[in-house]
Motif scaffolding. Structure first.
Motif, PDB file in Angstrom:
ATOM      1  N   ASP A   6       0.875  -1.121   0.066  1.00 19.17           N
ATOM      2  CA  ASP A   6      -0.090   0.136  -0.112  1.00 19.17           C
ATOM      3  C   ASP A   6       1.094   1.305  -0.024  1.00 19.17           C
ATOM      4  O   ASP A   6       0.409   2.265  -0.647  1.00 19.17           O
ATOM      5  CB  ASP A   6      -0.896  -0.064   1.208  1.00 19.17           C
ATOM      6  N   VAL A   7       2.022   1.182   0.809  1.00 16.69           N
ATOM      7  CA  VAL A   7       2.930   2.312   0.790  1.00 16.69           C
ATOM      8  C   VAL A   7       3.595   2.603  -0.812  1.00 16.69           C
ATOM      9  O   VAL A   7       3.453   3.798  -1.194  1.00 16.69           O
ATOM     10  CB  VAL A   7       4.126   2.167   1.637  1.00 16.69           C
ATOM     11  N   LEU A  51      -3.280   7.639   1.311  1.00 19.64           N
ATOM     12  CA  LEU A  51      -2.306   7.965   2.176  1.00 19.64           C
ATOM     13  C   LEU A  51      -2.382   7.616   3.713  1.00 19.64           C
ATOM     14  O   LEU A  51      -1.470   7.011   4.363  1.00 19.64           O
ATOM     15  CB  LEU A  51      -1.916   9.492   2.285  1.00 19.64           C
ATOM     16  N   ARG A  52      -3.654   7.790   4.127  1.00 16.43           N
ATOM     17  CA  ARG A  52      -4.066   7.546   5.476  1.00 16.43           C
ATOM     18  C   ARG A  52      -4.062   5.870   5.636  1.00 16.43           C
ATOM     19  O   ARG A  52      -3.421   5.225   6.506  1.00 16.43           O
ATOM     20  CB  ARG A  52      -5.380   8.081   5.821  1.00 16.43           C
ATOM     21  N   GLU A  53      -4.624   5.087   4.646  1.00 18.04           N
ATOM     22  CA  GLU A  53      -4.657   3.629   4.880  1.00 18.04           C
ATOM     23  C   GLU A  53      -3.317   3.134   4.515  1.00 18.04           C
ATOM     24  O   GLU A  53      -3.053   2.157   5.075  1.00 18.04           O
ATOM     25  CB  GLU A  53      -5.666   3.269   3.699  1.00 18.04           C
ATOM     26  N   ALA A  54      -2.398   3.828   4.113  1.00 19.59           N
ATOM     27  CA  ALA A  54      -1.084   3.275   3.759  1.00 19.59           C
ATOM     28  C   ALA A  54      -0.251   3.406   5.073  1.00 19.59           C
ATOM     29  O   ALA A  54       1.005   3.157   5.237  1.00 19.59           O
ATOM     30  CB  ALA A  54      -0.654   3.804   2.612  1.00 19.59           C
ATOM     31  N   GLY A  55      -0.849   4.539   6.046  1.00 22.04           N
ATOM     32  CA  GLY A  55       0.015   4.734   7.225  1.00 22.04           C
ATOM     33  C   GLY A  55       0.849   5.900   6.987  1.00 22.04           C
ATOM     34  O   GLY A  55       1.671   6.118   7.807  1.00 22.04           O
ATOM     35  N   LEU A  56       0.960   6.693   5.813  1.00 21.84           N
ATOM     36  CA  LEU A  56       1.636   7.890   5.718  1.00 21.84           C
ATOM     37  C   LEU A  56       1.313   9.109   6.084  1.00 21.84           C
ATOM     38  O   LEU A  56       2.096   9.943   6.228  1.00 21.84           O
ATOM     39  CB  LEU A  56       1.888   7.844   4.289  1.00 21.84           C
ATOM     40  N   PHE A  69      -1.205  14.875   9.515  1.00 19.61           N
ATOM     41  CA  PHE A  69      -0.014  15.069   9.983  1.00 19.61           C
ATOM     42  C   PHE A  69       0.920  13.873   9.071  1.00 19.61           C
ATOM     43  O   PHE A  69       0.305  12.917   8.720  1.00 19.61           O
ATOM     44  CB  PHE A  69       0.008  14.591  11.407  1.00 19.61           C
ATOM     45  N   LEU A  70       2.076  14.074   8.546  1.00 22.93           N
ATOM     46  CA  LEU A  70       3.017  13.095   8.276  1.00 22.93           C
ATOM     47  C   LEU A  70       3.400  12.048   9.271  1.00 22.93           C
ATOM     48  O   LEU A  70       3.663  12.358  10.386  1.00 22.93           O
ATOM     49  CB  LEU A  70       4.122  13.870   7.671  1.00 22.93           C
ATOM     50  N   GLU A  71       3.349  10.836   8.887  1.00 25.31           N
ATOM     51  CA  GLU A  71       3.601   9.743   9.402  1.00 25.31           C
ATOM     52  C   GLU A  71       4.956   9.217   8.794  1.00 25.31           C
ATOM     53  O   GLU A  71       4.699   8.433   7.706  1.00 25.31           O
ATOM     54  CB  GLU A  71       2.566   8.689   9.870  1.00 25.31           C
ATOM     55  N   ALA A  72       6.053   9.213   8.979  1.00 21.43           N
ATOM     56  CA  ALA A  72       7.325   9.123   8.205  1.00 21.43           C
ATOM     57  C   ALA A  72       7.882   7.809   8.362  1.00 21.43           C
ATOM     58  O   ALA A  72       8.668   7.050   7.590  1.00 21.43           O
ATOM     59  CB  ALA A  72       8.362   9.965   8.307  1.00 21.43           C
ATOM     60  N   ALA A  73       7.386   6.895   9.155  1.00 20.94           N
ATOM     61  CA  ALA A  73       7.970   5.459   9.676  1.00 20.94           C
ATOM     62  C   ALA A  73       7.753   4.830   8.398  1.00 20.94           C
ATOM     63  O   ALA A  73       8.975   4.048   7.995  1.00 20.94           O
ATOM     64  CB  ALA A  73       7.430   4.800  10.799  1.00 20.94           C
TER      65      ALA A  73
END
Length: 105
Positions: A6-7, A51-56, A69-73
């Motif tokens: 997904d990412v 983007l949200r579903e990919a965890g980004l 908010f950016l989730e960079a992990a």
């Protein structure tokens, strides 16, 4: 650890990459993000959902606004996955440099 597909799917779209660049500057309300694009709000909402579903990105409700908010992990996971390929190409370019240094022009 393998990177979630997904990412990669989320990063494949230039508009979504641009959203990540905007969020790199700091959290933004959905309306602020939308102002940077020439697209309808439902289209932007779809990009934000991917983007949200990919965890980004992470979404928070603040009053009547949705703030992102950016989730960079996951991006670090992509970087870790790409690292061996970067080393491979650096080695190839180093070999080319050595070969060119040996040649006389």
């Amino acid at each position: 650890m393998p990177v979630n597909d997904d990412v990669f799917a989320a990063l494949a779209n230039p508009a979504r990459r641009e959203v990540l660049g905007i969020l790199l500057e700091g959290p933004r309300a959905a309306g602020e993000i939308a102002e940077r694009f020439d697209m309808r709000r439902p289209s932007l909402s779809e990009h934000l959902r991917v983007l949200r579903e990919a965890g980004l990105v992470r979404e928070e409700r603040q009053g009547r606004n949705r703030v992102y908010f950016l989730e960079a992990a996951p991006l670090q996971e992509v970087s870790d996955w790409l690292s061996p390929y970067e080393r491979y190409w650096r080695g190839k370019l180093g070999n080319l440099r050595d070969l060119l240094d040996e040649e006389e022009f």
